[in-house]
Design an enzyme around this catalytic site. Structure first.
Site, mmCIF file in Angstrom:
data_model
loop_
_atom_site.group_PDB
_atom_site.id
_atom_site.type_symbol
_atom_site.label_atom_id
_atom_site.label_comp_id
_atom_site.label_asym_id
_atom_site.label_seq_id
_atom_site.Cartn_x
_atom_site.Cartn_y
_atom_site.Cartn_z
ATOM 1 C CB SER A 159 -0.903 0.004 1.243
ATOM 2 O OG SER A 159 -1.492 1.278 1.447
ATOM 3 C CE1 TYR B 246 -4.366 -2.035 4.980
ATOM 4 C CE2 TYR B 246 -3.327 0.065 4.452
ATOM 5 C CZ TYR B 246 -3.930 -1.111 4.045
ATOM 6 O OH TYR B 246 -4.106 -1.354 2.697
#
Length: 262
Positions: free
Chosen positions: A140, A153
């Site tokens: 990501s 995350y």
């Protein structure tokens, strides 16, 4: 690399970017695809959507070791080998760290990181049988730049980058390529509760990611020049980037409170 007739395993392939990746693989001649997904109906729908594909479908959570063992066992029994592993599944629970439940912290680490490592471990013996073995890991943009309220995350996705580099070097004698991609906000179910705007389409992310794997690129960063410039500033002058992010602190905090896809 040619994709025609390759045997592929993809996690989180029943919707979003994963399903779009399947579409791209099929367009390029892939007929054997194993998929791990949590939603029974979405998994079943794959057979109707992609009638030409010989699917191995495993319903379950990649955070469950038994699911990972099950899918690799089925691949060994039915195919005897594997050409491509795509670690795509991911979950997110945003917000201040002190407000996250212990379970959400553990689950993000389990699904986003531990499952990638363990499934890759199980697949290496199968990938060694391939003439063009490849691993595609989906990280990501937050794996490049740690943002407030995404501490867990972002940490799992940053670890995917390091894992990709390390395992690529480890598997070099086996000629198994490893590509890591870093999508920015993408218009999928995972972003339904996010307030992000100007998102990439899952089709665009899937097409570019598969293309990068075929070309054996090491890293592909989405988000254009702005993302590249932010990454450079964050690396070279983190204090300046801190000051930039601080200007939108309250806005980011409020937006994170609603972003959860577990």
């Amino acid at each position: 690399m040619q994709l025609k007739d390759k045997k592929v395993l993809i996690t989180g392939g029943s919707r979003g970017i994963g399903k779009c990746m399947i579409d791209e693989l099929v367009k390029q001649g892939v007929q054997d695809i194993a998929v791990i997904g949590r939603d029974k109906e979405n998994l079943k729908a794959l057979r109707t959507t992609f009638e030409s594909v010989n699917f191995i479908l495993v319903r379950g959570d990649v955070g469950d070791l038994n699911v990972l063992r099950d899918v690799t066992s089925k691949i060994e029994d039915e195919w005897g080998s594997l050409d491509i592993l795509i670690n795509n599944a991911g979950i997110v629970s945003a917000g201040p760290l002190e407000d996250l439940s212990d379970e959400d912290i553990y689950d993000q680490v389990s699904v986003n990181l531990t499952a990638v490592m363990v499934l890759t471990k199980y697949c290496i013996p199968l990938l060694r049988h391939s003439q063009e073995g490849a691993i595609l890991n989906v990280s990501s943009g937050l794996g490049l730049i740690g943002m407030p309220f995404y501490s867990v995350y972002a940490s799992t996705k940053a670890a995917i980058r390091q894992f990709s580099d390390a395992i690529r070097r480890e598997l070099e004698p086996d000629s198994i390529s490893v590509t890591c991609v870093y999508p920015t906000a993408t218009n999928t179910d995972m972003m339904t509760t996010s307030k992000a705007t100007d998102m990439d389409s899952p089709e665009f992310v899937a097409e570019r990611s598969i293309q990068a794997m075929v070309q054996k690129k090491l890293h592909v960063i989405f988000g254009g020049e702005e993302r590249l410039n932010d990454s450079k500033l964050n690396f070279e002058s983190p204090e300046k980037f801190d000051a930039k992010i601080a200007k939108s602190y309250e806005e980011r905090k409020e937006a994170s409170l609603y972003h959860k896809a577990m």
